[in-house]
Design an enzyme around this catalytic site. Structure first.
Site, short mmCIF file in Angstrom:
data_model
loop_
_atom_site.label_atom_id
_atom_site.label_comp_id
_atom_site.label_asym_id
_atom_site.label_seq_id
_atom_site.Cartn_x
_atom_site.Cartn_y
_atom_site.Cartn_z
N GLY A 114 -26.35 28.99 -15.78
CA GLY A 114 -25.49 29.86 -16.05
C GLY A 114 -24.15 30.20 -16.29
O GLY A 114 -23.38 29.41 -16.28
N ASN A 115 -23.42 31.42 -16.33
CA ASN A 115 -22.02 31.40 -16.18
C ASN A 115 -20.79 32.01 -16.11
O ASN A 115 -21.66 32.89 -15.16
CB ASN A 115 -21.74 30.96 -17.74
CG ASN A 115 -21.93 32.50 -18.69
OD1 ASN A 115 -21.33 33.71 -18.03
ND2 ASN A 115 -22.90 32.76 -19.01
N ARG A 116 -19.60 32.22 -15.37
CA ARG A 116 -19.14 33.39 -15.15
C ARG A 116 -18.44 34.50 -15.53
O ARG A 116 -17.51 35.00 -14.58
CB ARG A 116 -17.67 32.41 -14.46
CG ARG A 116 -17.43 31.42 -14.03
CD ARG A 116 -16.29 30.94 -13.52
NE ARG A 116 -15.53 29.32 -13.20
CZ ARG A 116 -16.18 29.12 -11.64
NH1 ARG A 116 -16.31 30.51 -11.21
NH2 ARG A 116 -15.78 28.16 -11.20
N SER A 117 -19.61 34.93 -16.23
CA SER A 117 -19.08 35.93 -16.97
C SER A 117 -19.48 37.30 -15.82
O SER A 117 -20.51 37.23 -15.34
CB SER A 117 -19.81 36.38 -17.83
OG SER A 117 -20.12 37.77 -18.76
#
Ligand code: CTP
Ligand code: CA
Length: 234
Positions: free
Chosen positions: A33-36
């Site tokens: 995933g990512n930090r958005s």
């Protein structure tokens, strides 16, 4: 043109917003995933709603409260986001692509939870490219001859030879969208924070316009900027 020219331009228009970060499954319990946080996209959906638009929010993983008074579709992976976005974009006057889309996904998804092996080699994750949703939206607009304003986002860092604006200009051209909202990112700038700074680049003008403030203030600025272009297009 005065600055209030766009004030009513979004009233009754259909605005599609994507928000949040995609997750790419590795197995039934794990993902990349990512930090958005999705806060900027959600703020844009609220600002477009407040400007009188019919808003459809496609939410990947969002860590903030979803707005009332908008249609919501939830998705997880980039491919789910692409399917939902292309379908919804057929009905949209404006598409705002604020989601943080994973560029790659694991090439296989384990059917069962991966186990450590006691004696074998450590696992290697092979990645394959995800589709570029923004470019697909631009291509669909052309195929279907849609009247549509398409807005991309870019989170960039500069390097020794190129400024963030150089990278953003090149990205705007490569994507083929009408507006590109540039965020300059550093380790604790932008992601998950309430204050932000953006520059909006336009494909048909070399004039860049920026704003800084809370994500809500910045969202109102971006929506106002979009409204001006929608108005100019008639
Ligand atoms: N985007 C998309 N589909 C992807 C990747 C990105 O639609 N697979 C969209 C994002 O939602 C954003 C814009 O494209 O609106 C720019 O995203 P960005 O990650 O900056 O662009 P990339 O083309 O992936 O470039 P980079 O290699 O710099 O990550
Ligand atoms: Ca990317």
């Amino acid at each position: 043109h005065s600055s209030s020219d766009g004030d009513d331009a979004l009233r009754g228009r259909r605005v599609l917003v994507t928000a949040g970060g995609t997750r790419e499954a590795l197995d039934p319990v794990r993902f990349l995933g990512n930090r958005s946080s999705g806060k900027q996209g959600v703020a844009l959906a609220r600002a477009a709603r407040d400007a009188g638009a019919h808003v459809h929010l496609i939410a990947a993983h969002v860590e903030t409260e979803l707005p009332s008074g908008v249609d919501i579709t939830r998705v997880s992976s980039a491919r789910e986001l692409q399917d939902a976005t292309l379908a919804a974009a057929r009905e949209a006057d404006v598409v705002i692509m604020a989601a943080a889309v994973a560029d790659y996904r694991p090439d296989t998804v384990g059917e069962h939870k991966m186990k450590k092996s006691e004696d074998g080699a450590d696992p290697v994750i092979r990645l394959v490219r995800n589709p570029d949703i923004l470019r697909a939206v631009v291509a669909q607009r052309a195929e279907r001859s849609l009247e549509q304003l398409i807005v991309g986002f870019a989170a960039e860092t500069g390097d020794a030879e190129h400024s963030v604006l150089d990278f953003a200009r090149a990205k705007l051209a490569r994507k083929g969208c009408d507006l590109l909202v540039l965020n300059e990112v550093g380790t604790d700038k932008v992601f998950g924070h309430d204050d932000t700074e953006v520059t909006v680049l336009s494909a048909r003008s070399s004039e860049d316009r920026g704003a800084r403030g809370t994500k809500d203030e910045v969202a109102r600025f971006v929506v106002q900027r979009i409204a001006e272009d929608v108005r100019t297009d008639g």
